[in-house]
Design an enzyme around this catalytic site. Sequence first.
Site, PDB file in Angstrom:
ATOM      1  N   HIS A 542     -26.830 -28.439  -0.063  1.00  0.00           N
ATOM      2  CA  HIS A 542     -26.416 -29.121   1.174  1.00  0.00           C
ATOM      3  C   HIS A 542     -27.546 -29.078   2.202  1.00  0.00           C
ATOM      4  O   HIS A 542     -27.476 -28.364   3.210  1.00  0.00           O
ATOM      5  CB  HIS A 542     -25.139 -28.481   1.733  1.00  0.00           C
ATOM      6  CG  HIS A 542     -23.932 -28.754   0.891  1.00  0.00           C
ATOM      7  ND1 HIS A 542     -23.434 -27.844  -0.024  1.00  0.00           N
ATOM      8  CD2 HIS A 542     -23.129 -29.848   0.805  1.00  0.00           C
ATOM      9  CE1 HIS A 542     -22.371 -28.347  -0.620  1.00  0.00           C
ATOM     10  NE2 HIS A 542     -22.164 -29.573  -0.148  1.00  0.00           N
ATOM     11  N   HIS A 546     -30.272 -33.852   0.276  1.00  0.00           N
ATOM     12  CA  HIS A 546     -28.950 -34.343  -0.151  1.00  0.00           C
ATOM     13  C   HIS A 546     -28.470 -35.451   0.788  1.00  0.00           C
ATOM     14  O   HIS A 546     -27.910 -36.461   0.334  1.00  0.00           O
ATOM     15  CB  HIS A 546     -27.945 -33.189  -0.159  1.00  0.00           C
ATOM     16  CG  HIS A 546     -26.528 -33.614  -0.353  1.00  0.00           C
ATOM     17  ND1 HIS A 546     -26.069 -34.221  -1.501  1.00  0.00           N
ATOM     18  CD2 HIS A 546     -25.446 -33.537   0.493  1.00  0.00           C
ATOM     19  CE1 HIS A 546     -24.780 -34.488  -1.381  1.00  0.00           C
ATOM     20  NE2 HIS A 546     -24.372 -34.090  -0.180  1.00  0.00           N
TER      21      HIS A 546
END
Length: 834
Positions: A542, A546
Amino acid sequence: MIRPVLESMVFRVTLVACLIFALFGGGLFVVLDVPDDPGILVLDTLMTAVTILFLLEMVINGIVDYKTYPLSFFFWMDALGTASMIFEISTLLGSFGKMQTANGSVDAMLMRTARAAKVGARVGRLSKLMKCLSYYLREKDKNMDMSSNPAEAKKLSTRLMMTLSTKVSFLTILLVLAVPLFTIGQYPEQDLSMLLWAKRLETEYKRAYDQLQGLPAGSTSTIFKDSVLEMKDFYTMVNYFVYEIDGFDKEVNISGNISYIPGADELVDMPGVMQMSDVFRVSVPHCLVERPECPGNAHMYFNFHSPRRIEVTEDMALAFFIILLMIGVSTNLNQTLHKLVVQPMESMLSVVKDNAAQLLKQFGLEDDMEQGEEEVEETELLEGIFKKFARLASLAAGRNEATAEELAGMDESARGVMMDMMNVQVSPPVTTDAAASSSLRNSAVSGGPTTGSEGPENGEMSAMLDLPDVPVVSSMPVPRDTVESWELDVLSMDADAQTKVALHIFFDSFVGRTTGRYWTEAATFKRFHSVVKAGYNDLPYHNYAHACDVLHTVYRLLCLSAASKWLGSVDQYALLVAALCHDIGHAGRTNPFLVELGDDLALRYNDKSPLENMHCAKLFEIASKEESDVFKSMDRDNKKQARRVCIASILHTDNANHFEMVREISKIYEMTSEVCNAQARHPDMLPQYVEQVMQKNCMQWVELFLHFADVSNPLKPFDICKKWAWRVLDEFFEQGDEEKRLGLPVGMLNDRDKINRPGSQHGFIQFLVAPLVYTTVKIFPELHPVYSQMAENLDQWKVLWVAETAPSDEDVAKKEADVAKIKDQALELETRVL
């Protein structure tokens, strides 16, 4: 191609006109006293053309309705009516241009039989008129005001009308055929005076001849003349008369002497005929005086002008009466059936449809059963309604839970996907047979419509396209073709290269030129982007990379789905912003972990999607500052819409909403499958697809696209897919290590000591990604290549899993069966488009 010709108004009108001419044309030529020259040629030509058209109609009917027309009632009536045309063409059996004859050998019964057959065959043509009448009544049925009963029984009405009209036509034709037949055995009502006068004239001619024998040459006998005058006077009482006699010469040779028997010239003042069919010739049955003209050429010629016109007029009146009778009876039956059968059926169907509409609304769906111009059979309508209910009922029974038995049948990695990533709850055991039909896997195969904003107006789009096209990113780190494909690997780029790709998408791409350039300034967006980029933590998964990957995937989805045709510019721009910010501030821990720990985020958002709510809050916190407000160019309404899109799409990235999203889009496909399947076969976007599927559910697609992109790693080429999968697992393992330190339950996917990396991807793809992507591709057929890539990736993961774990043959067989199923679905989706 042939059916439209048969059902066209031009063909029907032409057929009716030819039918009317076939019924009344010959009679009109008689009534109007059209001369034989050129009347015979004209009539024969027209009747031949009509016959050819009748034959052509039979051939077309045989091709179009090859299952029902051959050997049917209408086929035999058409054949009979067409065959009867031989009685209208003079070169065949037609009477026009031919005189009527009678002699002593007249067979009255045969004459009656022939006339009955001719009349019956002609009436057979009326079956064609009955078909034309049924077309008219069918169109009339369509135009009736049925606003009070939207589920009108048109097809049932048409079938009943055709069936009963056929029976009425058959009975009427049978009546017309049968009545003359019952008079065949009777003595014909025929005037025998003509034959008697022929015999008498021959007798009087013989008397005059005998009287002149023995008299000197040049003698004259008036016996025959007196008889001719008497005959002339006799026929003044009727509407036909003798206008000429042959074979009764005035000058006779008796024993070498020339004598005279006058009389034949007494008829020279009688009017002749214009049509040979008005002539009735009576021959002398037996010659009493031997002369060259007799036997064979002694005849009386009657002028039947008036009787023939009366006969023709009565024939036409009879045909017209039968037509009126058929129309009257059929119309009356139609009204009676409409009142006694159709209206109750319409009422019943109306109730069914109303109840169906109410039930569909319970699913958040609109009743689309009235859409489309094609007529639907009532049985098909009912069948379609109940099929939809059956499918929707299975969706309604779906749940975000699984039984202990269902979980026991999965391996540990699959259970981890279900319980940790998707927050599936364990339900109490189900003891009924309904357990299988309401299982979790069954719940992930169907969905329904929502509403959303509409696309930009034409004028607005034109204004956007007219903006200066100066690139914001002058040099790209990868070819632009790579950005326009699924081959973009953001993990192979450094942070600056990733930033350039993001700016390119917002300003220089096809979507960016009509969204980012229009709604924000490059300088403002760059400040906003810098804050967002800094807001991402340095995590294995994350992170900012991403965010760029999801942004690129959303961009590809907008391009491939031609979003500019169904989604507004504000919505597209807001969705791109949401994609960039959808995981900002993520700490590498899942929602269940935060809730279990009692984290401040979980407390703040009442355990409801705490991470996703935090991402939304951070986005609008950044945008609340003047220097980084990427929405400041918008008016109040557009800003509210942009906020709505960002919040809705980000909140739906919570995997806890995954099954509900799959159900919703599956319901939409169930309700619009015909349109979606038609779009799959069409290279261009169909108007009904845009209106009924895209625009009607655009907010659902906004939510879908971001969630789809968020879980799209298995859809990328395997080398990219593998790198992202390893990062996800690294982050899960870090959470698992912390769970162990804190003494919390360790998630099934978080224990690095138990999870096999390739094996975990099998469950993730099979249970989470595949159901979502399969239904999405059913609605967006142009996305079918990503499902094929996913199938190939699943096979690759199986190979790695086998190599690392050396599983049993039984376990391998299970995995191979799963792979084969996904590959079969991929082939189905690909074939559907090709």
